[in-house]
Motif scaffolding. Structure first.
Motif, short mmCIF file in Angstrom:
data_model
loop_
_atom_site.label_atom_id
_atom_site.label_comp_id
_atom_site.label_asym_id
_atom_site.label_seq_id
_atom_site.Cartn_x
_atom_site.Cartn_y
_atom_site.Cartn_z
N PHE A 41 0.85 -1.20 0.00
CA PHE A 41 0.00 0.00 0.00
C PHE A 41 0.89 1.26 0.00
O PHE A 41 1.55 1.54 0.98
N SER A 42 0.86 1.99 -1.09
CA SER A 42 1.59 3.27 -1.12
C SER A 42 0.71 4.40 -0.61
O SER A 42 1.20 5.44 -0.16
N SER A 43 -0.62 4.20 -0.68
CA SER A 43 -1.55 5.19 -0.16
C SER A 43 -2.86 4.51 0.21
O SER A 43 -3.21 3.47 -0.34
N ILE A 44 -3.55 5.12 1.17
CA ILE A 44 -4.87 4.64 1.60
C ILE A 44 -5.75 5.86 1.84
O ILE A 44 -5.31 6.83 2.46
N SER A 45 -6.97 5.81 1.36
CA SER A 45 -7.96 6.81 1.75
C SER A 45 -9.25 6.08 2.09
O SER A 45 -9.57 5.06 1.47
N ASN A 194 -3.85 2.73 -3.03
CA ASN A 194 -2.84 3.05 -4.04
C ASN A 194 -3.32 4.01 -5.14
O ASN A 194 -2.83 3.96 -6.27
N LYS A 195 -4.26 4.87 -4.79
CA LYS A 195 -4.64 5.95 -5.70
C LYS A 195 -3.77 7.16 -5.37
O LYS A 195 -3.56 7.48 -4.20
N GLU A 196 -3.28 7.83 -6.40
CA GLU A 196 -2.40 8.97 -6.19
C GLU A 196 -3.10 10.06 -5.36
O GLU A 196 -4.22 10.45 -5.65
N ILE A 197 -2.41 10.52 -4.31
CA ILE A 197 -2.91 11.60 -3.46
C ILE A 197 -1.90 12.73 -3.50
O ILE A 197 -0.71 12.53 -3.25
N SER A 198 -2.36 13.93 -3.82
CA SER A 198 -1.47 15.08 -3.91
C SER A 198 -0.82 15.37 -2.56
O SER A 198 -1.46 15.26 -1.51
N PHE A 202 -1.66 17.03 2.51
CA PHE A 202 -1.06 16.86 3.83
C PHE A 202 -0.40 18.14 4.34
O PHE A 202 0.18 18.14 5.43
N THR A 203 -0.50 19.20 3.55
CA THR A 203 0.12 20.48 3.96
C THR A 203 -0.86 21.63 3.98
O THR A 203 -0.61 22.65 4.62
N LYS A 204 -1.99 21.50 3.25
CA LYS A 204 -2.96 22.58 3.15
C LYS A 204 -4.33 22.14 3.64
O LYS A 204 -4.79 21.05 3.32
#
Length: 205
Positions: A41-45, A194-198, A202-204
């Motif tokens: 898992f590179s990303s999870i939402s 694993n869906k691309e997350i900008s 995580f900053t705004k």
């Protein structure tokens, strides 16, 4: 026995059976499968429902929101209803916005870092190899349940229980147990892997 009562008993019996877990003695294969899956898992939402049971409340408190996780060390924890709060963790940086107001008071960094480390370990599978944790594995027809205890978790946490779906090994719920009466449970749904997350997520706010 009337028909409606019979249906009630059948339903409760099935529900109870589905919630009964048996302990797993040989966990090597399961730990290996979980670790391999979570490492992929590179990303999870996902969405979550938070249920807080506390001796301070007359009834459980519920909140709804979304979680975003991205390797490495990026978390967005967003409460949508009824309270409004966003917690951004981007490596060493932590930002909090509550009720549309940015909180400038520095949070308890040590506590946040401990919780950040714990959450990331649960999401990326590192907990399976952490020798500081005492882990007990259980299963029923639908889920694996892992109970984790350690004096390194937090002085406020006695144990954590995680449910994983047996079919796809995705996390289903996380329960943080302080005492028998004080517990927080997160039910996860609409999980996207694993869906691309900008990085801006995580900053705004």
């Amino acid at each position: 026995m009337n028909k409606s009562l019979l249906i009630f008993y059948l339903f409760t019996s099935i529900f109870s059976f589905g919630q009964t877990f048996s302990k797993i003695s040989n966990v090597t294969k399961i730990e290996s499968k979980l670790n391999e899956k979570l490492k992929s898992f590179s990303s999870i939402s996902c969405r979550f429902i938070e249920t807080i049971n506390s001796s301070m409340y007359n009834s459980p408190k519920k909140n709804e929101g979304k979680i975003y996780y991205k390797k490495i060390n990026k978390i967005r924890w967003e409460y949508l209803s009824p309270k409004k709060e966003i917690i951004l963790i981007d490596g060493e940086k932590i930002k909090i916005k509550r009720n549309n107001k940015i909180i400038k008071t520095k949070p308890n960094i040590r506590m946040f870092k401990k919780m950040q480390f714990l959450i990331i370990e649960l999401l990326n599978g590192d907990f399976t190899n952490n020798k500081n944790y005492i882990k007990n594995y259980y299963e029923n027809k639908l889920f694996y349940k892992i109970s984790i205890t350690s004096n390194r978790l937090s002085k406020y946490i006695s144990s954590i229980e995680i449910l994983f779906n047996k079919k796809n090994l995705q996390p289903n719920s996380i329960k943080i147990i302080q005492t028998n009466t004080d517990q927080i449970e997160y039910r996860l749904s609409t999980i996207i892997i694993n869906k691309e997350i900008s990085n801006a997520k995580f900053t705004k706010f």
